[in-house]
Design a protein around this motif. Structure first.
Motif, PDB file in Angstrom:
ATOM      1  N   THR A 173       0.812  -1.219   0.000  1.00 33.46           N
ATOM      2  CA  THR A 173       0.000   0.000   0.000  1.00 33.46           C
ATOM      3  C   THR A 173       0.843   1.265   0.000  1.00 33.46           C
ATOM      4  O   THR A 173       0.540   2.227  -0.708  1.00 33.46           O
ATOM      5  N   ASN A 295      -1.360  -4.687  -3.771  1.00 34.48           N
ATOM      6  CA  ASN A 295      -1.713  -3.514  -2.978  1.00 34.48           C
ATOM      7  C   ASN A 295      -1.001  -2.248  -3.430  1.00 34.48           C
ATOM      8  O   ASN A 295      -1.444  -1.141  -3.108  1.00 34.48           O
ATOM      9  N   THR A 299      -5.495  -0.976  -2.971  1.00 35.47           N
ATOM     10  CA  THR A 299      -5.745  -1.605  -1.680  1.00 35.47           C
ATOM     11  C   THR A 299      -7.209  -1.377  -1.350  1.00 35.47           C
ATOM     12  O   THR A 299      -7.678  -0.240  -1.376  1.00 35.47           O
TER      13      THR A 299
END
Length: 404
Positions: A173, A295, A299
């Motif tokens: 992320t 991600n 995400t």
């Protein structure tokens, strides 16, 4: 002088998606470098997979993918089939039940503890031909050089130079690689934290999975091998901080209170872990000789358990496009190859992100009219078998992909 390495594909990040991509390229004849932040297991450092207490709901398509990658055999004994899915909101009348038997399927997918999947991927990585693992190592930057990129990688031996035709960001992320490439993101802070772990039951779960929406979050129970379930309890972050301080008895009682007794009495709670819930959507999947997967690309909220499944579909699609480019004599890191990948992934990606956000908006609303409409919608869906089959198929990962 810095050591020098040459490869076709450099993957940044050896989490579940990055490792799956390396495995998917393992028999392609391509030279792959996996650049990993964590030290090798035999160095005595804790392994990231072993610290992950999530239990992953693998969609049926994901199970089929892991079978093709030669990984599933190492997982199957510790996997639990998901034969039913129950969706409801606490206090509302509408409910939805999906039964795999009614669709002539043995299961919608399986639940697997994340460390089990991590171990299986690790075992497969050790057999991949043409794979070089640089660990512990971090990407410091790169520059364009000729028809490829020259990466500067910092490791235990100092600076190493890695020449690659394609750079893949699978570093999560907060992807530093994505940021260095100048790819912007749309961020969404859900204001929630998910507490994950497992709980022992006093009865058989029967392969049933539950997603129960609450006024301030959700609780999901996923079947595990034996009389146990994995849980995800998403709640406001300040409440989660307090809940993580509860003793096991208090936490078990709280989980039982919000979920109810559909699975009997919760007997014993396992170790817990908390994850702040944030959503990101990258504004582009590709840059010059660089591509995002997992991600790092998007995400999503754990609602619907689509995060890893979506990332695995990214990895497989990218591996297929890379191998096809090589077979057809095209540049594996060239604009055409990356455009084909991005086009192929757009429909699935957009639909999954949109569905996740829509579910949170609908079920998370305190508006009485929206709550009634949502509950009525569930009740209606329960009576529409054709629509239920479509929902089940989508949940199993069989979403349409774009045409490159």
């Amino acid at each position: 002088m810095a050591d020098s390495h040459n490869c076709d594909v450099a993957i940044i990040g050896s989490g579940l998606v990055g490792s799956a991509l390396a495995c998917a390229l393992g028999e392609s004849g391509l030279e792959v470098a996996l650049i990993e932040a964590q030290a090798p297991r035999n160095a005595g450092a804790p392994d990231a997979h072993m610290l992950d207490r999530r239990n992953l709901a693998l969609a049926r398509r994901s199970v089929e993918t892991l079978e093709r990658l030669g990984i599933w055999a190492d997982i199957a004994r510790q996997a639990a089939a998901i034969s039913e899915v129950h969706v409801s909101r606490r206090g509302d009348f509408g409910k939805l039940r999906l039964d795999s038997g009614a669709l002539h399927l043995d299961a919608f997918g399986c639940t697997v503890p994340a460390p089990v999947l991590g171990d299986a991927l690790e075992s497969r990585l050790r057999t991949c031909r043409g794979l070089e693992r640089l660990q512990p190592a971090r990407l410091h930057g790169w520059r364009r050089e000729g028809s490829g990129l020259l990466l500067e990688v910092g490791g235990q031996q100092g600076l190493e130079l890695v020449a690659a035709r394609l750079l893949v960001a699978a570093d999560g992320t907060d992807s530093d690689t994505r940021e260095r490439a100048g790819i912007g993101v749309t961020r969404r802070d859900y204001g929630q934290t998910a507490i994950v772990g497992s709980v022992a039951l006093d009865r058989e779960h029967g392969g049933r999975a539950f997603e129960r929406f609450l006024d301030d979050g959700l609780v999901a129970l996923l079947p595990l091998a034996g009389r146990a379930c994995g849980f995800v309890w998403a709640m406001p972050s300040d409440a989660a901080s307090e809940a993580m301080r509860w003793n096991d008895a208090t936490f078990t009682a709280g989980l039982q209170s919000v979920f109810g007794h559909r699975l009997g009495v919760f007997r014993r709670i396992g170790k817990r872990q908390s994850w702040p819930l944030r959503g990101i959507t990258a504004h582009a999947l590709c840059a010059d000789r660089l591509v995002l997967v997992g991600n790092a690309a998007q995400t999503v909220h754990p609602v619907g358990a689509q995060g890893f499944n979506l990332g695995l579909r990214d990895a497989v699609a990218l591996a297929e496009e890379i191998i096809a480019a090589r077979t057809q004599g095209r540049d594996i890191g060239g604009e055409e190859t990356l455009h084909r990948y991005a086009t192929r992934r757009q429909a699935d990606r957009d639909a999954t992100v949109a569905t996740s956000n829509a579910l949170i908006a609908m079920f998370g609303s305190s508006n009485a009219a929206i709550r009634f409409a949502t509950s009525a919608g569930l009740a209606l869906l329960e009576r529409l078998p054709v629509v239920k089959r479509g929902l089940a198929r989508s949940g199993m990962g069989y979403r349409p992909e774009g045409t490159p």
